[in-house]
Scaffold this active site. Structure first.
Site, PDB file in Angstrom:
ATOM      1  N   ARG A  21       0.826  -1.216   0.000  1.00  0.00           N
ATOM      2  CA  ARG A  21       0.000   0.000   0.000  1.00  0.00           C
ATOM      3  C   ARG A  21       0.857   1.262   0.000  1.00  0.00           C
ATOM      4  O   ARG A  21       0.460   2.299  -0.530  1.00  0.00           O
ATOM      5  CB  ARG A  21      -0.925   0.011   1.232  1.00  0.00           C
ATOM      6  CG  ARG A  21      -2.038  -1.011   1.186  1.00  0.00           C
ATOM      7  CD  ARG A  21      -3.132  -0.709   2.199  1.00  0.00           C
ATOM      8  NE  ARG A  21      -2.644  -0.738   3.566  1.00  0.00           N
ATOM      9  CZ  ARG A  21      -2.613  -1.814   4.353  1.00  0.00           C
ATOM     10  NH1 ARG A  21      -3.011  -2.985   3.843  1.00  0.00           N
ATOM     11  NH2 ARG A  21      -2.177  -1.750   5.579  1.00  0.00           N
ATOM     12  N   CYS A  42      -7.159 -17.663  15.862  1.00  0.00           N
ATOM     13  CA  CYS A  42      -7.912 -17.655  17.116  1.00  0.00           C
ATOM     14  C   CYS A  42      -9.295 -18.282  16.978  1.00  0.00           C
ATOM     15  O   CYS A  42      -9.963 -18.539  17.976  1.00  0.00           O
ATOM     16  CB  CYS A  42      -8.050 -16.221  17.633  1.00  0.00           C
ATOM     17  SG  CYS A  42      -6.468 -15.426  17.980  1.00  0.00           S
ATOM     18  N   ILE A 277      17.801  -7.149   8.883  1.00  0.00           N
ATOM     19  CA  ILE A 277      16.828  -8.181   9.254  1.00  0.00           C
ATOM     20  C   ILE A 277      15.938  -7.656  10.379  1.00  0.00           C
ATOM     21  O   ILE A 277      16.425  -7.195  11.415  1.00  0.00           O
ATOM     22  CB  ILE A 277      17.534  -9.478   9.693  1.00  0.00           C
ATOM     23  CG1 ILE A 277      18.436 -10.007   8.575  1.00  0.00           C
ATOM     24  CG2 ILE A 277      16.508 -10.531  10.093  1.00  0.00           C
ATOM     25  CD1 ILE A 277      19.235 -11.243   8.957  1.00  0.00           C
ATOM     26  N   LYS A 433     -23.101   5.793  36.828  1.00  0.00           N
ATOM     27  CA  LYS A 433     -21.709   5.624  37.260  1.00  0.00           C
ATOM     28  C   LYS A 433     -21.211   4.310  36.671  1.00  0.00           C
ATOM     29  O   LYS A 433     -21.525   3.236  37.175  1.00  0.00           O
ATOM     30  CB  LYS A 433     -21.604   5.631  38.790  1.00  0.00           C
ATOM     31  CG  LYS A 433     -21.723   7.005  39.403  1.00  0.00           C
ATOM     32  CD  LYS A 433     -21.326   7.031  40.864  1.00  0.00           C
ATOM     33  CE  LYS A 433     -22.373   6.403  41.744  1.00  0.00           C
ATOM     34  NZ  LYS A 433     -22.111   6.643  43.192  1.00  0.00           N
TER      35      LYS A 433
END
Length: 826
Positions: A21, A42, A277, A433
């Site tokens: 990009r 996941c 690297i 709250k």
């Protein structure tokens, strides 16, 4: 510029896309030893469990689509086996075993981590798996489909282990978790993990904590898992989730610097010791923003963040990486468990001085439907208030709260910043709250000395000599159980009963979740009590942290037609009665969702009081402790627990109002009861009287105690109003004990010392006090009658006696005695 990226999942693919990009001219080669790139690592446990039904949904991008869109040379099943730093080349082995070299200008190592698989006997047997990639997932899925495992063992209780436990449970397997530590979910503190322990046990999962696996062996068609202590359990499938370690073999062979934590060492710009690297993801170690020490962080979010930064740096930018605080979240059955920053146990290991606070708010306004409980613990600097960490266990709204805490921590904010966060509020989403703000308010009170906390572990280990436990919950809550030796003075009665409290002993206030205990602390400290501490997190935290782990015994006779885990009643409490069709009895349905303890139990009791025997009440509640409280209440009241179930953070309890219990008389129970004449005011005799009276009342029989002469002293109020007395009444008032607190032993009184010793020993051994036994008698329906003649002789006024006491004479007593089959004179 020619850029080679080793590893295509998460960090590697993110880096490649970002480079393209920013620079259309760069030559990008992505080398992946597996078959897939950019897949939902996941999400693998949820595909195994059937939550994600289509395998294709796991893949964010296929190699072909990724290559086309970003003009990246994607080479799957191409494994880099060597890096030549001098020549700036990599040696690649293809699936055909052929090798070739590829040169680079810049190189990125994103090799991730590999699962730990210790060399235990039998670990390579069929049916034993690790889960790290799509290939592992396919193997596990195929094995489950072909073997339909009934018993599963998960070794390791981290995120993947618990997610696999849930998904194996969803497939119908009886699940056992084996963990070397004393808790599940290592990133959170023990007290918070204990809430997860309770939830897992409620779901029927067996927890074998502080157990290490010694070996595996074939046992019939299944497996036997043997622990180092010699204990063994059986399994049809075993999932190893012992942990992972950085995959650094390439870096080591290339003689790149490996850090003290075992990962590839990188600088602020994610460069290795070779400036050409770079390295990112699970393979690296980087300093923690709080401790400043290198640590390993195996999370997808930071890996993607690093990928974006390193892409720009490879192209010449100098963007420093700020480091990760380890913000993580996981679904554990119905619960959500999240953590960010450093828990208390990590801070202690690092030698960082800190304080912590624990609160138990609702996810949104309690009056709006489906308000769910959550528990929030934060750690912070006791001087500056700098926020170190946050942990949340709950059912709804956990994710947005943990993100707020993480943002404050990453910006080195304080608990005062939590108070300033301006949350969006409407009843379906939060409270006026917000829980995050409340966490800040509580922490501020601790820092400024408005409250002095005692933590569950301290209270558990305190020698209670010369200490005073003050339970400020209601009498109904107290009747369901309290801490051994605690004295119950409800918060709303505290100001009028402070004379009952010692000023020379440390007073530990507590309630259900900590709020009323805090209010009691504020009241006492402003009335001259300087030795007061409040239990942080209340009984909810203390009971969870001190509760034993219950192992559900396997039923070898269970058949395939047995109820699924979701259909079974919870088994960590007294058993429910055999199921009776609900339609057979009138049932009142009560919604107690959103109410925190004692709300559900009080609402249940009020409803039960209006029912006839045989009628039922069905209560739905979101307070996770309600099923246990309801079971305890039934045990103590004689009502029948029909069933209790939990799902989605809600529990449904059905109770049937019981009949009065029958006595062991062949003819009839009608008109038979027990009467006691309390003539003495000796402490030991009074104790015996109330023990016997409570025992008789528990069988459903009518019990009357007739207090006469010295016995009147047993039922005097502690705080008596002013009354008009003649000279003799005043003399008796001076000579007689003013209340039950002043009673002495019949023997070995030693000037009152014996009575104090007796009360101390009872308190230490968790035996109810005289006043507690007396109150229980009243709550059990025992009738207290004061002798009118004795009152007149001794100058005792009715106003001086307990409000529940009625006045009677000999005729009243004789009528009760005539209708009793036992009459005792004490």
């Amino acid at each position: 510029m020619k850029i080679i990226i080793i590893g295509g999942v998460a960090g590697g693919a993110t880096t490649a896309a970002r480079i393209r990009r920013v620079d259309e001219t760069a030559e990008i080669i992505l080398l992946e030893k597996g078959k897939h790139i950019s897949y939902a690592n996941c999400g693998l446990p949820y595909y195994i469990g059937g939550v994600i039904e289509e395998r294709e949904k796991l893949f964010v991008q296929t190699p072909e689509a990724f290559s086309t869109r970003f003009r990246v040379d994607v080479r799957t099943e191409n494994e880099v086996i060597f890096i030549d730093r001098k020549k700036k080349t990599v040696t690649v082995r293809q699936s055909s075993e052929d090798t070739y070299e590829e040169s680079y200008d810049k190189l990125l190592i994103s090799t991730g981590a590999s699962p730990v698989r210790p060399p235990l006997p039998g670990i390579d047997l069929p049916g034993i798996f690790t889960l790290r990639n799509v290939t592992d997932t396919d193997r596990i899925k195929e094995y489950i489909n072909s073997h339909s495992p009934r018993k599963a063992v998960v070794v390791g209780a981290g995120f993947i282990g618990l997610e696999m436990a849930e998904n194996l449970h969803a497939q119908g397997a009886k699940v056992s978790i084996v963990e070397m530590g004393n808790q599940v979910m290592a990133p959170i503190d023990f007290s918070m993990a204990s809430l997860v322990h309770q939830h897992l046990m409620d779901k029927g999962v067996n927890l074998y904590l502080e157990q290490a696996v010694a070996s595996f062996e074939r046992e019939g068609k299944g497996l036997k898992v043997t622990f180092k202590n010699g204990q063994s359990i059986s399994a049809d499938i075993v999932i190893l989730s012992i942990g992972v370690r950085p995959e650094t073999s390439l870096a080591r062979a290339a003689e790149l610097t490996i850090g003290p934590a075992g990962g590839i060492a990188v600088n602020d710009y994610l460069q290795t010791s070779d400036e050409a690297i770079y390295a990112i993801g699970d393979a690296i170690e980087y300093r923690h923003p709080i401790t400043g020490k290198p640590w390993l962080n195996y999370l997808a979010g930071p890996a993607n963040r690093q990928g974006r930064i390193v892409a720009d740096n490879i192209l010449g930018a100098k963007i420093p990486y700020e480091g990760s605080i380890g913000t993580s979240i996981a679904k554990v059955f119905d619960m959500t468990v999240a953590s960010t920053g450093l828990p208390g146990k990590r801070l202690r290991l690092e030698g960082i001085d800190y304080m912590s606070s624990t609160i138990h708010p609702a996810s949104h306004a309690g009056y709006y439907p489906d308000a769910m409980p959550m528990s929030i613990k934060i750690t912070f600097d006791k001087q500056t208030g700098r926020l170190y960490g946050g942990q949340i266990v709950g059912y709804d709204g956990v994710d947005k709260r943990i993100d707020e805490l993480a943002l404050v921590i990453k910006h080195q904010g304080t608990v005062y910043d939590l108070m300033k966060v301006e949350q969006a509020y409407a009843p379906p989403f939060s409270s006026a709250k917000d829980p995050v703000a409340i966490a800040g308010y509580v922490a501020e009170d601790m820092i400024t000395g408005k409250t002095n906390p005692v933590y569950w572990r301290e209270l558990r280990d305190i020698e209670m000599e010369n200490k005073f436990l003050l339970d400020v919950r209601t009498q109904d809550e107290f009747a369901l159980g309290s801490l051994p030796g605690a004295v119950n003075i409800p918060l709303d009665e505290l100001r009028d009963r402070m004379s009952e409290l010692p000023k020379d002993r440390m007073i530990y206030t507590f309630c259900a979740v900590g709020l009323r205990g805090y209010l009691a602390y504020r009241i006492l400290t402003q009335h001259g009590f300087d030795k007061v501490r409040n239990l942080s997190g209340g009984l909810k935290t203390y009971r969870a942290a001190t509760a034993p782990i219950v192992i559900h015994q396997e039923n070898e006779d269970q058949t395939d037609e047995s109820p699924s885990p979701q259909e079974k009643t919870l088994s960590s409490e007294p058993s429910a009665a055999p199921a009776i069709p609900v339609a057979a009895a009138k049932t009142i349905r009560v919604d107690a969702c959103g109410l925190q303890c004692p709300g559900p139990i009080l609402k249940m009791k009020k409803t039960m009081d209006g029912l006839a025997s045989g009628e039922r009440v069905e209560i739905t509640a979101t307070d996770p402790g309600f099923p246990r409280d309801a079971a305890a209440w039934c045990s103590s009241t004689g009502n029948q627990l029909i069933s209790k179930e939990a799902s989605g953070g809600k529990s449904v309890v059905i109770i049937e109002k019981g009949e009065p219990k029958a006595c062991n008389i062949v003819t009839s129970c009608e008109g038979k009861g027990k009467t006691f004449i309390m003539f003495s005011d000796d402490l030991d005799k009074a104790l015996a009287t109330f023990v016997l009276a409570n025992g008789a009342a528990a069988t459903g029989q009518k019990v009357t105690i007739f207090f006469t002469f010295w016995g009147l002293n047993v039922i005097k109020k502690l705080h008596k109003p002013e009354t008009e007395k003649d000279i003799f009444g005043k003399m008796f008032g001076m000579m007689l004990p003013s209340s039950s607190k002043k009673l002495k032993l019949s023997k070995m009184s030693m000037g009152g010392i014996g009575g104090k010793m007796m009360r101390y020993i009872m308190n230490k051994k968790g035996i109810d006090s005289l006043e507690s036994l007396r109150q229980q008698a009243l709550e059990n329906g025992v009738e207290f009658i004061a002798c009118q003649m004795s009152m007149d002789v001794m100058g005792v006024k009715q106003e001086e006696l307990l409000d529940e006491v009625t006045i009677g004479g000999v005729a009243t007593y004789m009528e009760r005695a005539d209708n009793a089959n036992v009459n005792l004179f004490i």
